[in-house]
Design a protein around this motif. Structure first.
Motif, PDB file in Angstrom:
ATOM      1  N   ARG A 139       0.821  -1.221   0.000  1.00 25.85           N
ATOM      2  CA  ARG A 139       0.000   0.000   0.000  1.00 25.85           C
ATOM      3  C   ARG A 139       0.851   1.265   0.000  1.00 25.85           C
ATOM      4  NH1 ARG A 139      -3.932  -0.451   4.941  1.00 25.85           N
ATOM      5  NH2 ARG A 139      -4.501   1.623   4.169  1.00 25.85           N
ATOM      6  N   ARG A 140       2.175   1.103   0.047  1.00 25.49           N
ATOM      7  CA  ARG A 140       3.117   2.235  -0.006  1.00 25.49           C
ATOM      8  C   ARG A 140       2.895   3.214   1.142  1.00 25.49           C
ATOM      9  NH1 ARG A 140       7.389   2.218  -2.421  1.00 25.49           N
ATOM     10  NH2 ARG A 140       7.278   4.177  -3.555  1.00 25.49           N
ATOM     11  N   ILE A 141       2.621   2.700   2.322  1.00 23.86           N
ATOM     12  CA  ILE A 141       2.474   3.553   3.496  1.00 23.86           C
ATOM     13  C   ILE A 141       3.857   4.056   3.897  1.00 23.86           C
ATOM     14  CG2 ILE A 141       1.823   3.599   5.940  1.00 23.86           C
ATOM     15  CD1 ILE A 141      -0.343   1.546   5.220  1.00 23.86           C
ATOM     16  N   PRO A 142       4.020   5.356   4.115  1.00 22.13           N
ATOM     17  CA  PRO A 142       5.354   5.909   4.349  1.00 22.13           C
ATOM     18  C   PRO A 142       5.945   5.508   5.696  1.00 22.13           C
ATOM     19  CG  PRO A 142       3.761   7.621   3.708  1.00 22.13           C
ATOM     20  CD  PRO A 142       2.975   6.402   4.032  1.00 22.13           C
ATOM     21  N   ALA A 143       7.267   5.583   5.749  1.00 24.25           N
ATOM     22  CA  ALA A 143       8.028   5.455   6.992  1.00 24.25           C
ATOM     23  C   ALA A 143       8.735   6.789   7.230  1.00 24.25           C
ATOM     24  CB  ALA A 143       9.041   4.325   6.881  1.00 24.25           C
ATOM     25  N   LEU A 144       9.209   6.970   8.458  1.00 20.74           N
ATOM     26  CA  LEU A 144       9.907   8.210   8.775  1.00 20.74           C
ATOM     27  C   LEU A 144      11.276   8.260   8.104  1.00 20.74           C
ATOM     28  CD1 LEU A 144       9.133   8.513  12.592  1.00 20.74           C
ATOM     29  CD2 LEU A 144       8.229   9.964  10.771  1.00 20.74           C
ATOM     30  N   CYS A 145      11.694   9.458   7.738  1.00 20.77           N
ATOM     31  CA  CYS A 145      13.045   9.632   7.219  1.00 20.77           C
ATOM     32  C   CYS A 145      14.046   9.347   8.344  1.00 20.77           C
ATOM     33  CB  CYS A 145      13.236  11.032   6.650  1.00 20.77           C
ATOM     34  SG  CYS A 145      12.899  12.378   7.800  1.00 20.77           S
ATOM     35  N   THR A 146      15.263   9.007   7.970  1.00 18.95           N
ATOM     36  CA  THR A 146      16.246   8.512   8.934  1.00 18.95           C
ATOM     37  C   THR A 146      16.456   9.455  10.102  1.00 18.95           C
ATOM     38  OG1 THR A 146      17.376   7.294   7.173  1.00 18.95           O
ATOM     39  CG2 THR A 146      18.616   7.701   9.200  1.00 18.95           C
ATOM     40  N   GLU A 147      16.551  10.750   9.840  1.00 23.09           N
ATOM     41  CA  GLU A 147      16.837  11.698  10.917  1.00 23.09           C
ATOM     42  C   GLU A 147      15.685  11.834  11.912  1.00 23.09           C
ATOM     43  OE1 GLU A 147      16.093  14.132   7.076  1.00 23.09           O
ATOM     44  OE2 GLU A 147      17.042  12.247   7.689  1.00 23.09           O
ATOM     45  N   PHE A 184      11.371  -1.894   7.650  1.00 24.16           N
ATOM     46  CA  PHE A 184      10.478  -2.007   6.496  1.00 24.16           C
ATOM     47  C   PHE A 184      11.275  -2.159   5.200  1.00 24.16           C
ATOM     48  CE2 PHE A 184       7.426   0.642   9.186  1.00 24.16           C
ATOM     49  CZ  PHE A 184       6.733  -0.468   9.595  1.00 24.16           C
ATOM     50  N   THR A 185      12.366  -1.431   5.078  1.00 22.98           N
ATOM     51  CA  THR A 185      13.177  -1.501   3.863  1.00 22.98           C
ATOM     52  C   THR A 185      13.805  -2.883   3.704  1.00 22.98           C
ATOM     53  OG1 THR A 185      13.653   0.870   3.907  1.00 22.98           O
ATOM     54  CG2 THR A 185      15.192  -0.531   2.691  1.00 22.98           C
ATOM     55  N   ARG A 186      14.288  -3.484   4.791  1.00 20.51           N
ATOM     56  CA  ARG A 186      14.904  -4.805   4.704  1.00 20.51           C
ATOM     57  C   ARG A 186      13.875  -5.872   4.345  1.00 20.51           C
ATOM     58  NH1 ARG A 186      19.583  -5.093   9.442  1.00 20.51           N
ATOM     59  NH2 ARG A 186      20.434  -3.017   9.034  1.00 20.51           N
ATOM     60  N   PRO A 223       8.862  -2.760  -3.397  1.00 22.01           N
ATOM     61  CA  PRO A 223       9.485  -1.440  -3.326  1.00 22.01           C
ATOM     62  C   PRO A 223       9.645  -0.981  -1.878  1.00 22.01           C
ATOM     63  CG  PRO A 223       7.307  -1.325  -4.376  1.00 22.01           C
ATOM     64  CD  PRO A 223       7.562  -2.762  -4.044  1.00 22.01           C
ATOM     65  N   ALA A 224      10.753  -0.313  -1.594  1.00 19.08           N
ATOM     66  CA  ALA A 224      10.965   0.239  -0.257  1.00 19.08           C
ATOM     67  C   ALA A 224       9.917   1.311   0.025  1.00 19.08           C
ATOM     68  CB  ALA A 224      12.363   0.831  -0.160  1.00 19.08           C
ATOM     69  N   PRO A 225       9.533   1.496   1.275  1.00 18.32           N
ATOM     70  CA  PRO A 225       8.511   2.493   1.586  1.00 18.32           C
ATOM     71  C   PRO A 225       9.014   3.903   1.323  1.00 18.32           C
ATOM     72  CG  PRO A 225       9.539   1.706   3.600  1.00 18.32           C
ATOM     73  CD  PRO A 225      10.078   0.850   2.491  1.00 18.32           C
ATOM     74  N   PRO A 226       8.136   4.796   0.896  1.00 21.19           N
ATOM     75  CA  PRO A 226       8.542   6.207   0.790  1.00 21.19           C
ATOM     76  C   PRO A 226       8.848   6.754   2.174  1.00 21.19           C
ATOM     77  CG  PRO A 226       6.170   5.967   0.474  1.00 21.19           C
ATOM     78  CD  PRO A 226       6.730   4.586   0.522  1.00 21.19           C
ATOM     79  N   ARG A 227       9.711   7.747   2.245  1.00 24.26           N
ATOM     80  CA  ARG A 227      10.081   8.345   3.527  1.00 24.26           C
ATOM     81  C   ARG A 227       9.501   9.754   3.626  1.00 24.26           C
ATOM     82  NH1 ARG A 227      13.946   5.674   6.641  1.00 24.26           N
ATOM     83  NH2 ARG A 227      14.356   3.623   5.738  1.00 24.26           N
ATOM     84  N   ILE A 228       9.032  10.091   4.821  1.00 23.85           N
ATOM     85  CA  ILE A 228       8.497  11.424   5.072  1.00 23.85           C
ATOM     86  C   ILE A 228       9.056  11.941   6.396  1.00 23.85           C
ATOM     87  CG2 ILE A 228       6.368  11.063   3.756  1.00 23.85           C
ATOM     88  CD1 ILE A 228       4.918  10.479   6.365  1.00 23.85           C
ATOM     89  N   THR A 229       8.942  13.230   6.618  1.00 26.79           N
ATOM     90  CA  THR A 229       9.403  13.823   7.861  1.00 26.79           C
ATOM     91  C   THR A 229       8.383  13.574   8.970  1.00 26.79           C
ATOM     92  OG1 THR A 229       8.327  15.954   7.486  1.00 26.79           O
ATOM     93  CG2 THR A 229      10.535  15.650   6.546  1.00 26.79           C
ATOM     94  N   ARG A 230       8.792  13.814  10.192  1.00 19.85           N
ATOM     95  CA  ARG A 230       7.865  13.657  11.315  1.00 19.85           C
ATOM     96  C   ARG A 230       6.701  14.633  11.194  1.00 19.85           C
ATOM     97  NH1 ARG A 230       7.479  11.056  15.788  1.00 19.85           N
ATOM     98  NH2 ARG A 230       9.537  10.134  15.511  1.00 19.85           N
ATOM     99  N   VAL A 231       6.968  15.841  10.758  1.00 21.83           N
ATOM    100  CA  VAL A 231       5.896  16.831  10.584  1.00 21.83           C
ATOM    101  C   VAL A 231       4.878  16.327   9.577  1.00 21.83           C
ATOM    102  CG1 VAL A 231       5.366  19.157   9.762  1.00 21.83           C
ATOM    103  CG2 VAL A 231       7.350  18.788  11.244  1.00 21.83           C
ATOM    104  N   GLU A 232       5.350  15.757   8.472  1.00 23.86           N
ATOM    105  CA  GLU A 232       4.440  15.203   7.461  1.00 23.86           C
ATOM    106  C   GLU A 232       3.675  14.011   8.015  1.00 23.86           C
ATOM    107  OE1 GLU A 232       6.766  16.157   3.272  1.00 23.86           O
ATOM    108  OE2 GLU A 232       7.540  14.566   4.580  1.00 23.86           O
ATOM    109  N   ALA A 233       4.333  13.184   8.794  1.00 23.57           N
ATOM    110  CA  ALA A 233       3.669  12.021   9.386  1.00 23.57           C
ATOM    111  C   ALA A 233       2.539  12.447  10.315  1.00 23.57           C
ATOM    112  CB  ALA A 233       4.683  11.164  10.138  1.00 23.57           C
ATOM    113  N   GLU A 234       2.794  13.432  11.144  1.00 25.58           N
ATOM    114  CA  GLU A 234       1.776  13.909  12.084  1.00 25.58           C
ATOM    115  C   GLU A 234       0.552  14.444  11.348  1.00 25.58           C
ATOM    116  OE1 GLU A 234       1.747  13.802  15.353  1.00 25.58           O
ATOM    117  OE2 GLU A 234       3.810  13.215  15.850  1.00 25.58           O
TER     118      GLU A 234
END
Length: 219
Positions: free
Chosen positions: A93-101, A145-147, A155-166
């Motif tokens: 479903r391509r649900i995002p994960a948080l960016c590394t930082e 999720f990427t592993r 496909p690896a999940p798209p990454r978003i910032t915490r602000v975008e996640a909230e």
């Protein structure tokens, strides 16, 4: 936790009480630890309703055990995975994960390892003891999720910032992204003498069969 209260009430009515009782709780009992390594001496600080119920259940069971002379052991388990318990649907479903930082540390245990830890706790645990039923290697949630995606040719999940996640993700998904901790598992190795079948997620994924995994997933 009313279910635990009712269970203990029923057990208390029996003619013969169990000698030992193992309760599988949650590592969510600790709340957010800002990514720090923690052992079983850390004071619980649950931050959501699910974890609050588990901590209440722990307290009920330990008090019941002391009153009735039953040896109680608590296993605080993190995310449980197996072939049929991988985040395949989430990845599809391509649900995002948080960016590394902005990402958080998560902990995992294979279902078979949790089962063997439970058995060892029944026979080897010290009464009143808490154990982390976790594998050896915490990892960032997005990396997990990427592993899995790589192992299953997804496909690896798209990454978003915490602000975008909230702003975009559901409250239930956000609850897992607001807590970060690394569980130390020395007690299960030293006191229970557990030898993990899967020391980390990669040890399982390198043998994962994508077609078998997809066939076991319920949509």
């Amino acid at each position: 936790d009313m279910r635990t209260r009712r269970l203990l009430s029923i057990l208390g009515k029996g003619r013969i009480l169990p000698r030992r009782l193992v309760y599988i709780s949650t590592s969510g009992a600790y709340g957010d630890c800002a990514g720090r390594p923690i052992d079983e001496t850390r004071t619980p600080a649950p931050q959501n309703a699910r974890a609050l119920r588990r901590v209440d259940a722990e307290q009920q069971i330990r008090c019941w055990g002391r009153r009735n002379g039953v040896a109680i052991s608590i296993l605080r388990a993190p995310g449980i995975y197996a072939a049929e318990r991988l985040p395949v649907e989430r990845l599809q479903r391509r649900i995002p994960a948080l960016c590394t930082e902005d990402d958080v540390y998560t902990n995992h245990i294979h279902a078979d390892d949790l089962a063997q830890i439970t058995v060892y706790a029944l026979f080897r645990a010290c009464g009143g003891r808490i154990y982390h039923a976790s594998d050896d290697h915490p990892m960032l949630m997005g990396e997990y999720f990427t592993r899995v995606a790589t192992a299953l040719n997804l496909p690896a999940p798209p990454r978003i910032t915490r602000v975008e996640a909230e702003a975009t993700l559901s409250a239930s998904r956000l609850s897992f992204m607001r807590e970060s901790r690394q569980l130390l598992n020395d007690r299960i190795k030293i006191e229970l003498r557990v030898h993990l079948l899967y020391t980390d997620v990669d040890a399982f994924l390198k043998h994962a069969n994508p077609s078998a995994v997809y066939g076991s997933v319920k949509f």
